[in-house]
Write an enzyme that holds these catalytic residues in place. Structure first.
Site, mmCIF file in Angstrom:
data_model
loop_
_atom_site.group_PDB
_atom_site.id
_atom_site.type_symbol
_atom_site.label_atom_id
_atom_site.label_comp_id
_atom_site.label_asym_id
_atom_site.label_seq_id
_atom_site.Cartn_x
_atom_site.Cartn_y
_atom_site.Cartn_z
ATOM 1 N N LYS A 143 -3.494 -14.229 -6.685
ATOM 2 C CA LYS A 143 -2.235 -13.508 -6.702
ATOM 3 C C LYS A 143 -1.112 -14.492 -6.385
ATOM 4 C CE LYS A 143 -1.575 -8.704 -5.534
ATOM 5 N NZ LYS A 143 -2.100 -7.506 -4.930
ATOM 6 N N GLU A 155 -7.061 8.580 -1.780
ATOM 7 C CA GLU A 155 -6.287 9.652 -1.142
ATOM 8 C C GLU A 155 -7.139 10.885 -0.877
ATOM 9 O OE1 GLU A 155 -5.257 7.786 -3.646
ATOM 10 O OE2 GLU A 155 -3.488 6.777 -2.826
ATOM 11 N N ARG A 183 -2.862 13.477 -5.871
ATOM 12 C CA ARG A 183 -4.265 13.286 -6.233
ATOM 13 C C ARG A 183 -5.201 14.075 -5.314
ATOM 14 N NH1 ARG A 183 -6.150 7.594 -8.096
ATOM 15 N NH2 ARG A 183 -5.107 8.348 -9.948
HETATM 16 C C1 LIG Z 1 -3.438 6.453 -6.310
HETATM 17 C C2 LIG Z 1 -2.637 5.271 -5.842
HETATM 18 N N1 LIG Z 1 -2.567 4.970 -4.532
HETATM 19 C C3 LIG Z 1 -1.850 3.908 -4.116
HETATM 20 C C4 LIG Z 1 -1.194 3.123 -5.006
HETATM 21 C C5 LIG Z 1 -0.326 1.976 -4.534
HETATM 22 N N2 LIG Z 1 -0.796 0.688 -5.067
HETATM 23 C C6 LIG Z 1 -0.206 0.100 -6.114
HETATM 24 S S1 LIG Z 1 -0.940 -1.324 -6.545
HETATM 25 C C7 LIG Z 1 -2.046 -1.197 -5.287
HETATM 26 C C8 LIG Z 1 -3.055 -2.267 -5.064
HETATM 27 C C9 LIG Z 1 -3.734 -2.617 -6.321
HETATM 28 O O1 LIG Z 1 -4.652 -3.618 -6.056
HETATM 29 P P1 LIG Z 1 -5.549 -4.166 -7.226
HETATM 30 O O2 LIG Z 1 -5.964 -3.036 -8.101
HETATM 31 O O3 LIG Z 1 -6.608 -4.999 -6.642
HETATM 32 O O4 LIG Z 1 -4.532 -5.021 -8.084
HETATM 33 P P2 LIG Z 1 -3.766 -6.369 -7.702
HETATM 34 O O5 LIG Z 1 -2.371 -5.972 -7.338
HETATM 35 O O6 LIG Z 1 -4.467 -7.000 -6.553
HETATM 36 O O7 LIG Z 1 -3.803 -7.173 -8.931
HETATM 37 C C10 LIG Z 1 -1.838 -0.032 -4.556
HETATM 38 C C11 LIG Z 1 -2.605 0.370 -3.366
HETATM 39 C C12 LIG Z 1 -1.288 3.469 -6.363
HETATM 40 N N3 LIG Z 1 -0.659 2.772 -7.309
HETATM 41 N N4 LIG Z 1 -2.014 4.532 -6.749
#
Ligand SMILES: Cc1ncc(C[n+]2csc(CCOP(=O)(O)OP(=O)(O)O)c2C)c(N)n1
Length: 657
Positions: free
Chosen positions: A295, A382, A410
């Site tokens: 990242k 969630e 959700r």
């Molecule tokens: C249902 C839901 N809960 C929380 C979020 C907030 N959120 C956005 S991106 C993320 C982390 C994503 O991590 P990952 O899938 O590993 O992708 P990366 O950013 O590390 O590439 C979160 C928790 C979301 N988008 N959707």
């Protein structure tokens, strides 16, 4: 920079690497001004280039989980000219949007949807007998989400051709948590888990070197060798043998579920990623390719602080420092919530805080730091968060679920079937209730009042300022029912927080300003929660124009203060309700239902968001102006309504004590 994906395919490896550098430069420069998901996008530059090198969108389908990492894809699919407009009014969305491009085949911004949607596309393709490749790109944190497993459970029995890319950077927004995250770490670090199928090796060996060289220019040979060296490190014969139960007889979880596992591979090694994807394309069985990425790659500040650079506002390119908050900006609602959680937990041993992977977004990080044993991060889960809270509540605890209004959607069934039906004292602090302007419709929290208000046993409130937020949290800890508190994103109202929070009487509104009976026509304003500011300004303008205005802070959407609402409803010629929420089913609807029941005939003007998805924009004001949530518009509506009513026909001379 290229104009479309077709041009990517014409580049050799050196040119692809040059393009990767150009893309990084563009990301860093544009986001320094607009803000956005810098870290995740810097991490997928090579992966996205490789995807477009190997596959052909729009015929082939890329489904990005969350899709916050889609900026590179946007740059490569004809949107580079508009890229500087990303996340601003009238500009590109920061997420995949079907209406924005034929290359965005599936819209998203909530996590965990990609595998299921991709599998659905595979099923549709198989049904109609076409031959598109369907590729789901998911982050490691998406695997903390139940839906991802629901999809994986269903892959092998549904289709033979399914490609998933597991983009593993070890981070959610914060550091990824839980057993799956430890498991992925084992896959990466433990040699015996490296599953590099022999048929992949054979595939890479079979690739005509000449052709590959043509494709990848002079570095191809090295890339090819790199692929063999890296991928062939620990060949695992067992991984390719079907075990007769739909699995591959291997302890790698994906293979147990009938999905071939390949990796882990270095996601920044372009030629390796290209070879691997070429192989995945030929597979006639579901496959997951585990790709390791960093990242923030290419920007030091982002590499050093992945959490901050996951998504942020404008920053200084030289230092990575975000713009300082203007002097005098009040503490954010989130921070007030987080700090209050610490204070309340110190006094009440039944309280715990629960987040679904959003410790910084919700500011529950304050509790994590101060009282780690009272803090739970359950991952992007969630539904689990709410059920987990319900379980604790049955054992005498008062769990506080700090979940954004939009993400709590959700867990609706868990709210109804578990928290409400069993009448459990779970406290829901619904952050981001209102607009998240730059993120847009996937992130606006505009539905929670209607989805909570219709459920029995629930108490729903909205504070007018941050001090009242703390009072409401304190009040909620004394309630034996599920309680919901909604508050918006961003700075509070600048109201100091009392030393000791006060209990608020449930179902009691607060009269902020009574009629003064000076003979002017009477208007009763009911601004809910953070709409108080708009309510007060509207009152000032109406007063300037000679109206007699009362302001009532409703505090509770449920139970509604039937007495005060009726009283002022009958006293006024016009009632105005304000809510940072859709009008349909919201607070204004609750007032109308009450008026209907009690035969109050005063007209009610409802100020809120219309029955449509509200787009993204640079800021809240752009959207409020566009949709008429402004003083001028409300005043004009009141005046128009007054003109319709014969003066004196209503009880405009009603004297209020
Ligand atoms: C249902 C839901 N809960 C929380 C979020 C907030 N959120 C956005 S991106 C993320 C982390 C994503 O991590 P990952 O899938 O590993 O992708 P990366 O950013 O590390 O590439 C979160 C928790 C979301 N988008 N959707």
């Amino acid at each position: 920079m290229v104009d479309g994906p077709m041009h990517v395919k014409k580049l050799n490896l050196v040119q692809l690497e040059e393009l990767a550098a150009e893309i990084r430069h563009e990301l860093i420069t544009v986001l320094a001004k607009n803000g956005g998901h810098l870290g995740p996008n810097l991490g997928v530059v090579e992966l996205t280039l490789a995807l477009h090198y190997v596959f052909n969108t729009p015929k082939d389908k890329f489904i990005w989980d969350v899709s916050h990492q889609i900026y590179v894809h946007k740059l490569l699919t004809g949107r580079k000219e508009r890229f500087p407009s990303i996340r601003s009014t009238g500009g590109l969305s920061g997420f995949a949007v079907r209406a924005e491009s034929e290359h965005d085949c599936y819209g998203a911004a909530h996590a965990g949807t990609a595998l299921s949607a991709a599998l659905g596309m595979c099923a549709a393709r198989d049904q109609r007998g076409s031959d598109e490749n369907v590729v789901a790109i998911i982050g490691d944190a998406a695997l903390t989400n139940g839906i991802s497993f629901e999809a994986m459970n269903n892959v092998a029995q549904t289709t033979k051709k399914f490609i998933a890319i597991l983009n593993d950077n070890e981070w959610s927004i914060a550091k990824n948590v839980g057993a799956i995250s430890s498991y992925l770490n084992k896959l990466i670090t433990h040699p015996s888990y490296n599953k590099l199928a022999r048929d992949f090796e054979r595939f890479v060996r079979r690739l005509p070197k000449g052709e590959l060289a043509l494709k990848l220019a002079h570095k191809a040979e090295e890339g090819f060798k790199g692929a063999l060296a890296e991928v062939g490190l620990q060949p695992s014969p067992s991984s390719i043998e079907a075990d007769g139960r739909g699995g591959y007889g291997n302890s790698v979880i994906f293979e147990e579920m009938g999905i071939r596992y390949l990796g882990p591979i270095d996601g920044h090694n372009l030629s390796l990623v290209i070879s691997t994807l070429e192989f995945a394309k030929t597979c006639d069985h579901p496959i997951v390719v585990h790709v390791l990425t960093k990242k923030g790659k290419g920007f030091d500040a982002a590499l050093k602080n992945p959490e901050k650079f996951h998504g942020l506002g404008p920053y200084d390119i030289a230092t990575g420092a975000t713009l300082p908050t203007k002097a005098g900006t009040p503490t954010s609602w989130q921070d007030v919530f987080g700090q209050a959680m610490v204070r309340l937990c110190q006094k009440d041993s039944t309280l715990v805080g629960i987040t679904a992977a959003m410790p910084s977004g919700t500011s529950l990080k304050f509790l994590e730091k101060a009282m780690p044993n009272r803090y739970y991060d359950v991952g992007i889960a969630e539904e689990h968060a709410v059920l987990f809270a319900c379980g604790m509540a049955t054992m005498g605890f008062h769990p506080v679920c700090a979940i954004y209004s939009t993400f709590l959607q959700r867990a609706y069934d868990c709210i109804v079937h578990d928290a409400a039906l069993q009448d459990l004292p779970v406290i829901f602090c619904m952050d981001r209730a209102g607009l998240s302007p730059q993120d847009g419709p996937t992130h606006h929290g505009l539905f929670d009042i209607s989805y909570v208000r219709s459920v029995p046993n629930c108490i729903a409130m909205a504070p007018k300022d941050e001090d009242e937020l703390v009072d409401m949290m304190f009040t909620a800890t004394h309630e034996p029912h599920p309680t919901f508190i909604r508050y918006p994103r961003g700075p509070g109202e600048g109201v100091p927080i009392k030393d000791q929070p006060r209990l608020i009487e449930v179902g009691k509104a607060e009269v902020i300003q009574n009629f003064n009976n000076h003979g002017g026509r009477k208007v009763a304003l009911f601004p809910l929660g953070s709409m108080m500011k708009l309510g007060r300004k509207t009152a000032e303008q109406l007063a300037r124009e000679g109206y007699d205005v009362a302001i009532i802070n409703p505090r509770f959407v449920k139970p509604l203060d039937a007495g005060a609402t009726q009283f002022f409803g009958r006293a006024a010629e016009v009632v105005v309700t304000f809510e940072d929420h859709v009008i349909m089913g919201g607070y204004g609807s609750a007032v109308l239902e009450l008026f209907n029941e009690k035969r109050v005939t005063t007209p009610v003007l409802m100020v809120g968001w219309p029955d449509q998805f509200i787009e993204h924009a640079t800021n809240v004001d752009d959207l409020r102006n566009k949709y008429g949530l402004t003083v001028e518009n409300v005043v004009a509506r009141v005046k128009a309504e007054m003109a319709e009513i014969t003066p004196g026909a209503q009880r405009s001379d009603f004297a209020v004590a």
